[in-house]
Design an enzyme around this catalytic site. Structure first.
Site, short mmCIF file in Angstrom:
data_model
loop_
_atom_site.label_atom_id
_atom_site.label_comp_id
_atom_site.label_asym_id
_atom_site.label_seq_id
_atom_site.Cartn_x
_atom_site.Cartn_y
_atom_site.Cartn_z
N ASP A 151 0.85 -1.18 0.00
CA ASP A 151 0.00 0.00 0.00
C ASP A 151 0.89 1.23 0.00
OD1 ASP A 151 -2.31 1.65 0.40
OD2 ASP A 151 -1.83 1.70 2.53
N ASP A 153 -0.34 5.17 0.88
CA ASP A 153 -0.65 6.14 1.93
C ASP A 153 -0.79 5.49 3.29
OD1 ASP A 153 -0.98 8.82 0.65
OD2 ASP A 153 -2.40 7.71 -0.58
#
Length: 326
Positions: A151, A153
């Site tokens: 991922d 953020d």
């Protein structure tokens, strides 16, 4: 991971309070946690003394993301976990310490308890998910190793729109390719070392629920030479399940035995819990050792024939989910 509610594949997705896969968080204390959690945490192998020493050293020196120091001793410490019979300590022991309010350098009990609470709430949505046929969407490659899906953020970086703290990098992005907007990106401590060493063990891809016009400048900041990330996946690669954008790993077209996904929001890998490794949300703090500890765990998984056995044996998602459905 910043966003979960599907807002259209072309939507501009950036850090905004409460507009994400993280459901509203609530604080808790030991009296509100069930002994089942302690049972899960107790299954985590205690950290080796050598690893403890290294972690304490990182905390003491407040290593920042801008420092890239990869020497033989660091590489040796990480790769010593490949082929281990038992996994190194990661995440769960800190949850246990947070419940008992035990102090430890760098341990923020509130952050860990909030993150655990969020995972509990995510399971309410995950149990409603159903597997449907998904057409593979092959991007990048070729792939020769196990696949590490990261991922963006709050896993690798944190983005500020206003009032950025020190240490941020200013980037200008184009909204919908038309309107320029400045954002400020804080790299998670140890992120550059993490990516360099992880890419020696895995083929690494980034999978974000944000739009490419927002994500690509940040990914370029993390990987300016384009040598780390084999592929990039965005919001249009996500699958809408109920009202959430979920990262269905089947779109990668790879054997699930060889895929690990790391996300700060459990909901994102809710269709393949056996492949998912959680990480504490990064909010821009200067001292954070989560990527360092995660790297030891990923090295352990890289040596397994089926990463799902290592993930389920350690996190016991089946037990976790069953308890919080009741």
């Amino acid at each position: 991971m910043q966003v979960s509610h599907a807002q259209g594949q072309s939507a501009y997705l950036v850090s905004t309070p409460h507009a994400n896969n993280e459901m509203e968080l609530e604080t808790t204390d030991a009296s509100q946690n069930n002994a089942s959690l302690i049972t899960i945490a107790n299954n985590a192998i205690q950290c080796d003394e050598a690893i403890k020493t290294e972690i304490n050293g990182l905390q003491t020196s407040a290593v920042t993301a801008q420092q890239v120091l990869i020497d033989d001793s660091l590489r040796k410490a990480i790769f010593a976990n490949v082929g281990r019979q038992q996994p190194p300590r990661y995440y769960l022991p800190k949850i246990k310490k947070a419940i008992y309010a035990e102090t430890e350098p760098g341990l923020d009990c509130t952050r860990f308890l909030s993150h655990f609470n969020n995972m509990r709430k995510c399971f309410d949505a995950i149990v409603r998910f159903e597997h449907n046929g998904v057409k593979p969407n092959l991007v990048g490659g070729p792939f020769a190793k196990k696949l590490l899906v990261l991922d963006l953020d709050e896993t690798l970086v944190h983005t500020f729109e206003n009032n950025p703290p020190s240490g941020c990098v200013k980037l200008t992005i184009m909204l919908y390719g038309k309107h320029a907007k400045d954002i400020y990106v804080k790299l998670r401590p140890f992120v550059r070392e993490f990516l360099a060493l992880a890419s020696e063990m895995y083929d690494v891809v980034v999978f974000t629920a944000s739009h490419s016009t927002y994500s690509n400048p940040i990914i370029d900041l993390l990987d300016p030479a384009g040598s780390i990330f084999k592929a990039r996946y965005y919001s249009d690669h996500c699958t809408k399940v109920d009202k959430y954008l979920v990262k269905d790993l089947r779109v990668l077209g790879r054997d699930l035995r060889h895929i690990v996904i790391v996300d700060n929001t459990v909901l994102c890998f809710g269709l393949q819990m056996a492949n998912g490794v959680p990480i504490l949300c990064y909010k821009g703090q200067d001292v954070d050792t989560e990527l360092y500890e995660l790297l030891h765990f990923l090295a352990f998984l890289s040596g397994l024939d089926d990463v799902r056995q290592g993930v389920m044996g350690y996190f016991r998602w089946d037990h976790f989910g069953k308890h919080y459905r009741d």
